[in-house]
Design an enzyme around this catalytic site. Structure first.
Site, PDB file in Angstrom:
ATOM      1  N   ARG A 106      73.387  92.968  58.104  1.00 50.37           N
ATOM      2  CA  ARG A 106      74.192  93.430  56.974  1.00 50.37           C
ATOM      3  C   ARG A 106      73.502  94.525  56.179  1.00 50.37           C
ATOM      4  O   ARG A 106      74.165  95.329  55.515  1.00 50.37           O
ATOM      5  CB  ARG A 106      74.605  92.250  56.097  1.00 50.37           C
ATOM      6  CG  ARG A 106      75.643  91.363  56.797  1.00 50.37           C
ATOM      7  CD  ARG A 106      76.097  90.198  55.934  1.00 50.37           C
ATOM      8  NE  ARG A 106      75.012  89.305  55.581  1.00 50.37           N
ATOM      9  CZ  ARG A 106      74.659  88.230  56.273  1.00 50.37           C
ATOM     10  NH1 ARG A 106      75.312  87.904  57.374  1.00 50.37           N
ATOM     11  NH2 ARG A 106      73.665  87.472  55.881  1.00 50.37           N
ATOM     12  N   GLU A 164      61.045  79.073  56.670  1.00 52.57           N
ATOM     13  CA  GLU A 164      60.920  77.703  56.189  1.00 52.57           C
ATOM     14  C   GLU A 164      60.604  76.755  57.338  1.00 52.57           C
ATOM     15  O   GLU A 164      59.783  75.849  57.209  1.00 52.57           O
ATOM     16  CB  GLU A 164      62.220  77.295  55.488  1.00 52.57           C
ATOM     17  CG  GLU A 164      62.102  76.000  54.730  1.00 52.57           C
ATOM     18  CD  GLU A 164      63.329  75.714  53.894  1.00 52.57           C
ATOM     19  OE1 GLU A 164      63.561  74.531  53.621  1.00 52.57           O
ATOM     20  OE2 GLU A 164      64.046  76.669  53.542  1.00 52.57           O
TER      21      GLU A 164
END
Length: 171
Positions: free
Chosen positions: A58, A95
């Site tokens: 994006r 993460e």
């Protein structure tokens, strides 16, 4: 114009508990999209970029029209294996696991002033990795810019460049 009215929240995407901030309605609304590009162009002019860098995928949508508006070049930082030719890679921690991004080795001239763009700043890991990667290939990274920032995730704290966000969400 309130650009936030053109951002759609989608609950539980891409997984339960996540609220996805969808920029598709903004892109589909010509007047709002032009306003967003104009606002970003105005905010980034003081950094005097020679090249805009979009982060897959994006970020490409943001950086490409903005490069036209500012009269700069545009390059892409992509996920591993998506660019042809000689590349420079940078791996970074997520993460849960790691990811790798790449830029073409000859995409940036040493000392070239760049601004890096993505649609959204969350935890800051991908943008911080892109800034590090671009510096490795000789870029003078002047700033980072985003349409949306999730301020409650403190992503700015991972960035050592000025950051511009058109919209922010505090929760």
């Amino acid at each position: 114009m309130d650009l936030k009215t053109h951002i759609r929240g989608i609950a539980d995407f891409p997984k339960p508990g996540i609220l996805f901030y969808d920029i598709s309605p903004l892109l589909a609304h010509a007047e709002a999209w032009k306003e967003a590009v104009d606002q970003l162009a105005e905010a980034l002019r003081p950094h005097k970029p020679e090249l805009l860098v979009g982060i897959e995928s994006r970020g490409f949508l943001i950086a490409a029209p903005l490069a036209l508006a500012l009269g700069t070049g545009f390059i892409m930082v992509r996920k591993h294996g998506k660019l042809p030719g000689d590349k420079v890679a940078h791996s970074y921690d997520l993460e849960y696991g790691t990811d790798t991004i790449e830029v073409q080795a000859d995409a940036v001239k040493p000392g070239q002033r760049v601004v890096v763009l993505d649609d959204l700043l969350a935890t800051g890991g991908t943008m911080a990795a892109a800034v590090s990667l671009l510096r490795r290939v000789g870029a003078d990274v002047r700033a980072a810019a985003f349409l949306v920032e999730l301020t409650f995730l403190n992503g700015r704290d991972k960035l050592d460049v000025p950051s511009v966000s058109l919209m922010s969400y505090d929760s």
